[in-house]
Design an enzyme around this catalytic site. Structure first.
Site, short mmCIF file in Angstrom:
data_model
loop_
_atom_site.label_atom_id
_atom_site.label_comp_id
_atom_site.label_asym_id
_atom_site.label_seq_id
_atom_site.Cartn_x
_atom_site.Cartn_y
_atom_site.Cartn_z
N ARG A 1 52.44 25.13 39.86
CA ARG A 1 53.11 25.61 41.09
C ARG A 1 54.54 25.06 41.16
O ARG A 1 55.50 25.79 41.43
CB ARG A 1 52.32 25.16 42.32
CG ARG A 1 51.06 25.96 42.48
CD ARG A 1 50.31 25.62 43.76
NE ARG A 1 49.20 26.54 43.88
CZ ARG A 1 47.98 26.21 44.29
NH1 ARG A 1 47.71 24.98 44.68
NH2 ARG A 1 47.04 27.12 44.36
N HIS B 1 44.77 15.65 44.99
CA HIS B 1 45.02 17.08 45.20
C HIS B 1 44.95 17.41 46.70
O HIS B 1 44.13 18.18 47.15
CB HIS B 1 43.99 17.89 44.41
CG HIS B 1 44.18 19.38 44.51
ND1 HIS B 1 45.36 20.01 44.20
CD2 HIS B 1 43.32 20.37 44.89
CE1 HIS B 1 45.22 21.32 44.38
NE2 HIS B 1 43.99 21.56 44.81
N ARG C 1 38.17 26.68 51.43
CA ARG C 1 38.62 26.58 52.83
C ARG C 1 39.17 27.92 53.33
O ARG C 1 39.49 28.81 52.54
CB ARG C 1 39.65 25.47 52.98
CG ARG C 1 40.93 25.67 52.21
CD ARG C 1 41.90 24.56 52.53
NE ARG C 1 42.94 24.44 51.52
CZ ARG C 1 44.13 23.96 51.75
NH1 ARG C 1 44.46 23.53 52.95
NH2 ARG C 1 45.02 23.86 50.76
N ILE D 1 36.48 21.80 39.77
CA ILE D 1 37.53 22.48 40.54
C ILE D 1 37.24 22.41 42.04
O ILE D 1 38.11 22.61 42.88
CB ILE D 1 37.66 23.96 40.09
CG1 ILE D 1 38.00 24.05 38.59
CG2 ILE D 1 38.71 24.71 40.90
CD1 ILE D 1 38.30 25.46 38.08
N ASP E 1 24.86 30.84 39.29
CA ASP E 1 25.05 30.75 40.74
C ASP E 1 23.66 30.74 41.38
O ASP E 1 22.70 31.26 40.79
CB ASP E 1 25.85 31.95 41.26
CG ASP E 1 26.58 31.64 42.55
OD1 ASP E 1 27.81 31.62 42.55
OD2 ASP E 1 25.90 31.36 43.57
N GLY F 1 29.01 28.42 39.53
CA GLY F 1 29.68 29.10 40.64
C GLY F 1 30.24 30.42 40.14
O GLY F 1 30.99 30.43 39.15
N SER F 2 29.82 31.52 40.79
CA SER F 2 30.27 32.82 40.27
C SER F 2 31.11 33.57 41.30
O SER F 2 31.07 34.79 41.39
CB SER F 2 29.06 33.67 39.85
OG SER F 2 28.32 34.03 41.01
N GLY F 3 31.87 32.82 42.08
CA GLY F 3 32.79 33.44 43.04
C GLY F 3 34.04 33.94 42.32
O GLY F 3 34.01 34.23 41.11
C1 LMR Z 1 44.37 25.20 45.65
O1 LMR Z 1 45.19 24.28 45.63
O2 LMR Z 1 44.68 26.38 45.49
C2 LMR Z 1 42.92 24.88 45.85
O3 LMR Z 1 42.75 23.51 46.00
C3 LMR Z 1 42.33 25.63 46.98
C4 LMR Z 1 42.84 25.21 48.34
O4 LMR Z 1 42.02 25.13 49.26
O5 LMR Z 1 44.04 25.00 48.52
#
Ligand code: LMR
Length: 320
Positions: free
Chosen positions: A152, A176, A83, A119, A34, A10-12
């Site tokens: 975070r 997650h 997303r 990821i 990619d 993935g090369s984003g």
């Molecule tokens: C994040 O937590 O930053 C990632 O999982 C991307 C997302 O869609 O929230």
């Protein structure tokens, strides 16, 4: 000693950031893969030209051919779709599951000895599916999110207590998604439990609850701000710390989506837990004591992951 090889699928935005970090840290030579023709090649060329400025010698190549990931020591998978505002990570299940099938088969055929860090979202389901499609041993494949979510949480706590982030050790368990479980009872500022520091500083429980809630929704907050995609700097930094733990046999205990075989009462799922990463991949899962409330919050998160796996099986019959 042979140079290490890091393959990035993935090369984003995340793939490009990963390539830059891996090269800056000289973790090894980097292959950026990619399916989009020209993009990985273009990014690899641009990044290679940072070398003389920044003083790194990592060789960076771009490719559309899975054969070029052969012999990779570490593979980091970001392929798939991020997303957009208004979507949940779970909305990506159908589309990204198809991508994981191709990626898993590419890894199986070309780099079955790699340590794989996933990821792609919805994370806990995608790491499980990638394992199924690739056939890798469970200890050689892991999901990234716990490091990101804990970072975070640590950032928000550091801001609240006006302290250096270096002194904050914050901790998030579970899947997650918005049901993840930031665990205040295991979070400290240089060894001082956050609850105790909050009393000293006059920070009340409702403020701590707001920080927990912001952590849970941290990915969505950035998606809302960016408007066109999701976070990439912190996800890339998180995955690189896991790659370094593996390559350097660092025995770091990091929160990550590891395969559980009975730990935390869970069998056969990948869920965020503290796990030790060293040269053996996921070398052990650390089971910590939780309060009844923390246990029941974790169960809600585990149930959400289970539901997603059932949905995966409904979409792809080879997973049933
Ligand atoms: C994040 O937590 O930053 C990632 O999982 C991307 C997302 O869609 O929230």
């Amino acid at each position: 000693m042979a140079r290490k090889k890091i393959a990035l699928i993935g090369s984003g935005n995340i793939g490009g950031t990963l390539a830059h970090l891996a090269a800056q840290k000289e973790l090894g030579d980097v292959v950026l893969f990619d399916i989009a023709e020209g993009v990985p090649q273009g990014k690899a060329l641009d990044l290679s030209q940072c070398g003389p400025v920044q003083g790194f010698d990592s060789k960076i190549t771009g490719t559309n051919d899975y054969a070029d990931i052969a012999g990779a020591d570490v593979i980091i998978v970001t392929a798939g779709v991020p997303r957009k505002p208004g979507m949940s990570r779970d909305d990506l299940l159908g589309i990204n599951l198809k991508v994981m099938k191709q990626v898993g088969e590419g890894i199986k055929q070309n780099a079955p000895d790699a340590f794989v860090i996933c990821i792609t979202n919805p994370l806990d389901a995608m790491v499980w599916a990638l394992r199924e499609f690739s056939g890798l041993p469970h200890n050689k494949i892991v999901g990234m999110a716990g490091v990101l979510d804990s970072a975070r949480f640590a950032t928000f706590l550091a801001w609240e207590f006006e302290t250096s982030v270096r002194d904050v050790n914050a901790f998030v368990l579970g899947g997650h998604g918005d049901t993840m479980v930031p665990v205040l009872s295991y979070s400290t500022v240089n060894g001082i439990p956050v609850g105790d520091l909050a009393k000293i500083k006059g920070v009340d429980q409702s403020r701590l609850d707001e920080i927990v809630d912001r952590t849970r929704k941290g990915g969505g907050e950035i998606v809302g701000l960016l408007g066109t995609g999701s976070a990439f700097y912190a996800p890339a930094a998180s995955a690189i710390s896991m790659a370094e733990a593996y390559l350097g046999d660092q025995k770091r205990v990091l929160p990550c989506a590891a395969h559980l075989s009975g730990e935390y009462g869970v069998d056969g799922l990948y869920v965020g837990v503290p796990a030790m990463i060293g040269a053996g991949g996921i070398e052990s899962v650390v089971e910590i004591e939780l309060s009844d409330e923390e246990k029941s919050n974790l169960q809600v998160s585990i149930d959400a992951v289970k539901e997603l796996l059932e949905a995966c099986k409904g979409i792809d019959s080879s997973l049933a």
